[in-house]
Motif scaffolding. Structure first.
Motif, mmCIF file in Angstrom:
data_model
loop_
_atom_site.group_PDB
_atom_site.id
_atom_site.type_symbol
_atom_site.label_atom_id
_atom_site.label_comp_id
_atom_site.label_asym_id
_atom_site.label_seq_id
_atom_site.Cartn_x
_atom_site.Cartn_y
_atom_site.Cartn_z
ATOM 1 N N LEU A 174 0.835 -1.199 0.000
ATOM 2 C CA LEU A 174 0.000 0.000 0.000
ATOM 3 C C LEU A 174 0.870 1.250 0.000
ATOM 4 C CD1 LEU A 174 -2.989 0.811 0.102
ATOM 5 C CD2 LEU A 174 -2.811 0.908 2.588
ATOM 6 N N PHE A 175 1.992 1.182 0.751
ATOM 7 C CA PHE A 175 2.935 2.298 0.805
ATOM 8 C C PHE A 175 4.295 1.821 0.311
ATOM 9 C CE2 PHE A 175 0.005 2.749 4.454
ATOM 10 C CZ PHE A 175 -0.668 3.882 4.032
ATOM 11 N N LEU A 225 -12.277 2.303 5.659
ATOM 12 C CA LEU A 225 -10.824 2.289 5.479
ATOM 13 C C LEU A 225 -10.447 1.817 4.075
ATOM 14 C CD1 LEU A 225 -9.657 0.812 8.919
ATOM 15 C CD2 LEU A 225 -9.313 3.147 8.099
ATOM 16 N N TYR A 228 -11.232 4.548 1.483
ATOM 17 C CA TYR A 228 -10.272 5.653 1.541
ATOM 18 C C TYR A 228 -8.942 5.263 0.911
ATOM 19 C CZ TYR A 228 -6.976 9.049 3.399
ATOM 20 O OH TYR A 228 -5.990 9.982 3.517
ATOM 21 N N PHE A 229 -8.351 4.169 1.394
ATOM 22 C CA PHE A 229 -7.009 3.813 0.936
ATOM 23 C C PHE A 229 -6.999 3.338 -0.520
ATOM 24 C CE2 PHE A 229 -6.107 3.464 5.546
ATOM 25 C CZ PHE A 229 -5.008 4.312 5.582
ATOM 26 N N SER A 230 -8.048 2.677 -0.956
ATOM 27 C CA SER A 230 -8.081 2.221 -2.346
ATOM 28 C C SER A 230 -8.119 3.410 -3.296
ATOM 29 C CB SER A 230 -9.284 1.303 -2.580
ATOM 30 O OG SER A 230 -10.509 2.004 -2.397
ATOM 31 N N ARG A 231 -8.793 4.485 -2.892
ATOM 32 C CA ARG A 231 -8.867 5.667 -3.759
ATOM 33 C C ARG A 231 -7.620 6.524 -3.652
ATOM 34 N NH1 ARG A 231 -15.201 7.711 -3.106
ATOM 35 N NH2 ARG A 231 -16.149 5.794 -3.932
ATOM 36 N N VAL A 232 -7.160 6.769 -2.430
ATOM 37 C CA VAL A 232 -5.994 7.631 -2.240
ATOM 38 C C VAL A 232 -4.737 6.994 -2.818
ATOM 39 C CG1 VAL A 232 -4.447 8.631 -0.494
ATOM 40 C CG2 VAL A 232 -6.926 8.824 -0.230
ATOM 41 N N CYS A 233 -4.597 5.663 -2.615
ATOM 42 C CA CYS A 233 -3.397 4.952 -3.085
ATOM 43 C C CYS A 233 -3.599 4.293 -4.452
ATOM 44 C CB CYS A 233 -2.978 3.898 -2.061
ATOM 45 S SG CYS A 233 -2.607 4.583 -0.433
ATOM 46 N N LYS A 235 -5.465 1.669 -5.447
ATOM 47 C CA LYS A 235 -5.322 0.219 -5.363
ATOM 48 C C LYS A 235 -6.694 -0.445 -5.481
ATOM 49 C CE LYS A 235 -0.883 0.437 -4.270
ATOM 50 N NZ LYS A 235 0.187 -0.033 -5.181
ATOM 51 N N VAL A 238 -6.852 -4.066 -0.860
ATOM 52 C CA VAL A 238 -6.155 -3.571 0.319
ATOM 53 C C VAL A 238 -6.146 -4.684 1.361
ATOM 54 C CG1 VAL A 238 -6.177 -1.889 2.210
ATOM 55 C CG2 VAL A 238 -6.799 -1.174 -0.113
ATOM 56 N N ILE A 240 -5.773 -5.399 5.332
ATOM 57 C CA ILE A 240 -5.838 -4.730 6.636
ATOM 58 C C ILE A 240 -5.607 -5.771 7.731
ATOM 59 C CG2 ILE A 240 -7.287 -3.423 8.248
ATOM 60 C CD1 ILE A 240 -8.774 -2.282 5.868
#
Length: 290
Positions: A174-175, A225, A228-233, A235, A238, A240
């Motif tokens: 993810l990062f 969560l 958020y992370f799928s759109r921002v990153c 992907k 995800v 978790i």
């Protein structure tokens, strides 16, 4: 830490902590090294004298206590000695903090609940009766033996195959991190905690939304969560880490030790899915993982 308002009999409180240590073998644990290999060592006894600190004369005693505790949390344990710390901090007349610090090997989150519960019960019994009641003693060693047997069982083989199938292909990180734990700029990444307070009215609406769809607030938060992370990153999936209690038997819910585990929940629902469908998808995935 725990804040206490009222008079405390320091001697009885020290006794209550000692009874707690005597009854729970993991509170008498340390780590011994033999030929470079660490071993868990359970002592037959471990005596503890409760340190009492009177900070009531400080300019801002309450804040001084908070800063003192923050400093203590940063200090590492000597693994060959006691892996816990109790302190009593007085910041005003009949106003105290009970500082509790323990190495994660001997206490998980549930264990801290047991710690508070047992010490309070011990103190009340000593105060009323002058002694503590005899209670069942639960051994972490029993859990370790059971876990060893599990690794030689058919259930273990079945579970291993389940997770291998889940992760036949490893998802992209993810990062972006380098192998040495630094980010692309060469700087170390430090963990931290952020607190997000949800308005009560909004939280009630989340509860209602979840219940109407046969899900829980936890499923809703996991869905949030992921969104958020799928759109921002950018992907499509995800992973978790979901903490689990891992105390399958009643006796283990009364046993001190580290039981908690983390399930790597892989969320990959596809692109054409509504949030309602996503929450139900997460619920089903979690049930499979459990």
């Amino acid at each position: 830490y725990t804040e206490i308002k009222g008079k405390i009999n320091v001697s009885l409180f020290n006794q209550a902590i000692q009874v707690f240590i005597n009854r729970n073998e993991m509170m008498r644990a340390n780590v011994a090294e033999r030929d470079g290999v660490p071993y868990l060592n359970i002592l037959s006894e471990s005596l503890y004298e409760l340190p009492v600190h009177d900070f009531s004369g400080k300019e801002n005693p309450r804040e001084f206590c908070m800063e003192w505790m923050r400093g203590e949390f940063q200090k590492p344990f000597d693994m060959g000695k006691q892996l816990f710390q109790f302190d009593l901090l007085k910041w005003s007349d009949n106003q105290y903090f009970v500082f509790i610090k323990a190495f994660h090997l001997i206490i998980d989150g549930w264990g801290f609940v047991l710690t508070h519960k047992q010490i309070i019960e011990n103190y009340n019994e000593l105060y009323r009766e002058g002694k503590t009641e005899e209670k069942p003693v639960y051994s972490y060693h029993d859990f370790l033996l059971e876990d060893l047997n599990y690794h030689d069982s058919k259930n273990f083989i079945k579970d291993r195959e389940f997770w291998r199938d889940k992760y036949l292909n490893i998802p992209e990180p993810l990062f972006n991190r380098n192998a040495n734990g630094t980010n692309p700029d060469g700087q170390s990444d430090w963990s931290g905690r952020r607190v997000l307070k949800i308005d009560r009215e909004l939280y009630n609406r989340i509860i209602q939304f979840s219940e109407e769809r046969g899900c829980s607030v936890f499923h809703f938060i996991l869905g949030t969560l992921f969104t958020y992370f799928s759109r921002v990153c950018d992907k499509e999936e995800v992973v978790i880490g979901v903490p689990v209690l891992n105390r399958s038997k009643t006796k283990y819910k009364q046993t001190m030790g580290h039981f908690a585990n983390v399930i790597p929940l892989r969320i990959s629902p596809g692109s054409d899915i509504s949030f309602q469908e996503l929450v139900k998808y997460i619920k089903n995935e979690l049930m499979d993982c459990y």
